[in-house]
Scaffold this motif. Structure first.
Motif, PDB file in Angstrom:
ATOM      1  N   LEU A  53       0.837  -1.201   0.000  1.00  0.00           N
ATOM      2  CA  LEU A  53       0.000   0.000   0.000  1.00  0.00           C
ATOM      3  C   LEU A  53       0.872   1.252   0.000  1.00  0.00           C
ATOM      4  N   LEU A  54       1.902   1.245   0.817  1.00  0.00           N
ATOM      5  CA  LEU A  54       2.815   2.390   0.868  1.00  0.00           C
ATOM      6  C   LEU A  54       3.554   2.547  -0.454  1.00  0.00           C
ATOM      7  N   ILE A  55       3.958   1.437  -1.047  1.00  0.00           N
ATOM      8  CA  ILE A  55       4.653   1.490  -2.336  1.00  0.00           C
ATOM      9  C   ILE A  55       3.740   2.081  -3.409  1.00  0.00           C
ATOM     10  N   SER A  56       2.462   1.715  -3.376  1.00  0.00           N
ATOM     11  CA  SER A  56       1.527   2.248  -4.376  1.00  0.00           C
ATOM     12  C   SER A  56       1.388   3.761  -4.254  1.00  0.00           C
ATOM     13  N   HIS A  57       1.501   4.296  -3.035  1.00  0.00           N
ATOM     14  CA  HIS A  57       1.352   5.737  -2.829  1.00  0.00           C
ATOM     15  C   HIS A  57       2.613   6.513  -3.197  1.00  0.00           C
ATOM     16  N   LEU A  58       3.694   5.808  -3.529  1.00  0.00           N
ATOM     17  CA  LEU A  58       4.878   6.488  -4.054  1.00  0.00           C
ATOM     18  C   LEU A  58       4.587   7.113  -5.410  1.00  0.00           C
ATOM     19  N   SER A  59       3.562   6.615  -6.109  1.00  0.00           N
ATOM     20  CA  SER A  59       3.207   7.152  -7.423  1.00  0.00           C
ATOM     21  C   SER A  59       2.236   8.323  -7.339  1.00  0.00           C
ATOM     22  N   SER A  60       1.923   8.772  -6.127  1.00  0.00           N
ATOM     23  CA  SER A  60       1.035   9.918  -5.968  1.00  0.00           C
ATOM     24  C   SER A  60       1.697  11.187  -6.498  1.00  0.00           C
ATOM     25  N   SER A  61       0.904  12.037  -7.143  1.00  0.00           N
ATOM     26  CA  SER A  61       1.431  13.314  -7.631  1.00  0.00           C
ATOM     27  C   SER A  61       1.587  14.330  -6.507  1.00  0.00           C
ATOM     28  N   SER A  62       1.018  14.013  -5.348  1.00  0.00           N
ATOM     29  CA  SER A  62       1.168  14.887  -4.180  1.00  0.00           C
ATOM     30  C   SER A  62       2.539  14.667  -3.552  1.00  0.00           C
ATOM     31  N   VAL A  63       3.322  15.721  -3.471  1.00  0.00           N
ATOM     32  CA  VAL A  63       4.668  15.614  -2.893  1.00  0.00           C
ATOM     33  C   VAL A  63       4.588  15.160  -1.444  1.00  0.00           C
ATOM     34  N   VAL A  64       3.586  15.645  -0.721  1.00  0.00           N
ATOM     35  CA  VAL A  64       3.439  15.264   0.686  1.00  0.00           C
ATOM     36  C   VAL A  64       3.178  13.769   0.810  1.00  0.00           C
ATOM     37  N   VAL A  65       2.289  13.241  -0.015  1.00  0.00           N
ATOM     38  CA  VAL A  65       1.918  11.828   0.080  1.00  0.00           C
ATOM     39  C   VAL A  65       3.090  10.925  -0.272  1.00  0.00           C
ATOM     40  N   HIS A  66       3.755  11.168  -1.410  1.00  0.00           N
ATOM     41  CA  HIS A  66       4.836  10.255  -1.763  1.00  0.00           C
ATOM     42  C   HIS A  66       6.067  10.433  -0.866  1.00  0.00           C
ATOM     43  N   THR A  67       6.233  11.628  -0.305  1.00  0.00           N
ATOM     44  CA  THR A  67       7.323  11.820   0.657  1.00  0.00           C
ATOM     45  C   THR A  67       7.028  11.082   1.953  1.00  0.00           C
ATOM     46  N   TYR A  68       5.796  11.190   2.433  1.00  0.00           N
ATOM     47  CA  TYR A  68       5.395  10.467   3.643  1.00  0.00           C
ATOM     48  C   TYR A  68       5.503   8.954   3.438  1.00  0.00           C
ATOM     49  N   SER A  69       5.159   8.478   2.246  1.00  0.00           N
ATOM     50  CA  SER A  69       5.245   7.047   1.960  1.00  0.00           C
ATOM     51  C   SER A  69       6.691   6.573   2.044  1.00  0.00           C
ATOM     52  N   ALA A  70       7.594   7.327   1.430  1.00  0.00           N
ATOM     53  CA  ALA A  70       9.015   6.976   1.475  1.00  0.00           C
ATOM     54  C   ALA A  70       9.536   7.009   2.908  1.00  0.00           C
ATOM     55  N   ALA A  71       9.151   8.034   3.652  1.00  0.00           N
ATOM     56  CA  ALA A  71       9.598   8.148   5.045  1.00  0.00           C
ATOM     57  C   ALA A  71       9.069   6.989   5.881  1.00  0.00           C
ATOM     58  N   ALA A  72       7.816   6.592   5.645  1.00  0.00           N
ATOM     59  CA  ALA A  72       7.214   5.488   6.395  1.00  0.00           C
ATOM     60  C   ALA A  72       7.933   4.172   6.110  1.00  0.00           C
ATOM     61  N   ILE A  73       8.217   3.895   4.840  1.00  0.00           N
ATOM     62  CA  ILE A  73       8.922   2.663   4.483  1.00  0.00           C
ATOM     63  C   ILE A  73      10.284   2.626   5.154  1.00  0.00           C
ATOM     64  N   GLU A  74      10.986   3.753   5.131  1.00  0.00           N
ATOM     65  CA  GLU A  74      12.311   3.823   5.769  1.00  0.00           C
ATOM     66  C   GLU A  74      12.217   3.550   7.259  1.00  0.00           C
ATOM     67  N   LYS A  75      11.206   4.093   7.911  1.00  0.00           N
ATOM     68  CA  LYS A  75      11.047   3.890   9.349  1.00  0.00           C
ATOM     69  C   LYS A  75      10.679   2.443   9.672  1.00  0.00           C
ATOM     70  N   PHE A  76       9.848   1.829   8.842  1.00  0.00           N
ATOM     71  CA  PHE A  76       9.498   0.421   9.074  1.00  0.00           C
ATOM     72  C   PHE A  76      10.717  -0.485   8.932  1.00  0.00           C
ATOM     73  N   LEU A  77      11.641  -0.128   8.043  1.00  0.00           N
ATOM     74  CA  LEU A  77      12.831  -0.950   7.831  1.00  0.00           C
ATOM     75  C   LEU A  77      13.844  -0.817   8.962  1.00  0.00           C
ATOM     76  N   THR A  78      13.684   0.188   9.816  1.00  0.00           N
ATOM     77  CA  THR A  78      14.578   0.341  10.968  1.00  0.00           C
ATOM     78  C   THR A  78      13.898  -0.018  12.280  1.00  0.00           C
ATOM     79  N   CYS A  79      12.612  -0.373  12.209  1.00  0.00           N
ATOM     80  CA  CYS A  79      11.854  -0.716  13.417  1.00  0.00           C
ATOM     81  C   CYS A  79      12.401  -2.009  14.033  1.00  0.00           C
ATOM     82  N   LYS A  80      12.598  -1.993  15.336  1.00  0.00           N
ATOM     83  CA  LYS A  80      13.175  -3.156  16.022  1.00  0.00           C
ATOM     84  C   LYS A  80      12.211  -3.723  17.063  1.00  0.00           C
TER      85      LYS A  80
END
Length: 264
Positions: free
Chosen positions: A105-132
């Protein structure tokens, strides 16, 4: 206070359902109010204690997940951004299975034309990959009943592997778009994804290296964003180390693509 706020949240969500097109601010406000009453303690690593009088997962399933499952990027971009923020805020409370269901779902929102949405999606994926998560294991060396506590990544290399191709496709589509400014959150997500994937990145090495080299050509002409540049070079370094250490036959390919930006 919690009961009063929950009543207000219910009212706003009902107001949203009466007219989803016009009353989206009601849902956006409800999400932020839920954020406010749910967090009891937290840090940059996420929320460590939640309000036990709030059914966090029920709210997530009914109102956050459904919003993210709507792939019409032209509809309620601000609400989608708030939903993504809610998801990464409570990443410590999610299981590996929850994160796996969120990732496409987050990956699909990377294609959003909204800078806020695709930036938030990228930030969320990065945070999930560091979650311990905490891992308790018996340690016989210290005694028969001894338990050693350690932290390990909750969603790591093996977990992200099935998503690598669509993930990098979405991320580099943002990087390649010259109409948008250099986005350090997107490049940081690329760096973190490469770091998590390690040797598994071989399957997409060629395209990732070409994209990173193209980005390097652009910043070499006009370096504007130090954070973006930092994560770009970190990404290249991780890619070189991960691939060339195990597959030295790729060294010549890396040299052929990486030297030109520094020679022009």
């Amino acid at each position: 206070t919690t009961a009063i706020c929950m009543e207000c949240i219910g009212t706003m969500l009902n107001d949203f359902t009466t007219s989803r097109g016009e009353n989206w601010p009601s849902k956006d406000t409800a999400i932020h109010l839920m954020l406010g009453i749910s967090i009891r303690a937290g840090s940059n690593q996420g929320v460590s204690a939640v309000n036990d009088r709030v059914d966090l997962m029920q709210f997530f399933t009914s109102h956050i997940l459904t919003e993210l499952q709507d792939t019409d990027h032209s509809v309620r971009p601000m609400v989608k951004a708030s939903a993504i923020k809610f998801a990464w805020t409570f990443r410590n409370q999610f299981s590996k299975e929850n994160i796996a269901s969120l990732m496409p779902l987050l990956i699909s929102h990377l294609s959003s034309s909204s800078v806020v949405v695709h930036t938030y999606s990228a930030a969320a994926i990065e945070k999930f990959l560091t979650c311990k998560e905490i891992n308790n294991a018996n340690n016989s060396a210290l005694g028969p009943m001894a338990v050693t506590t350690s932290k390990q990544v909750k969603f790591g290399g093996d977990d992200i592997k099935p998503f690598l191709e669509p993930l990098f496709t979405g991320l580099f589509a943002i990087v390649d778009n010259q109409e948008w400014n250099e986005n350090e959150y997107v490049m940081k997500c690329i760096m973190r994804s490469l770091s998590s994937a390690r040797e598994d990145i071989v399957q997409v090495t060629q395209i990732v290296l070409e994209k990173l080299t193209a980005a390097l050509f652009v910043v070499a002409k006009n370096p504007r964003n130090p954070q973006y540049n930092h994560f770009l070079f970190e990404s290249i370094a991780i890619l070189v180390k991960s691939v060339c250490a195990k597959y030295p036959e790729h060294v010549a390919t890396f040299e052929g693509l990486l030297f030109p930006p520094f020679q022009t």
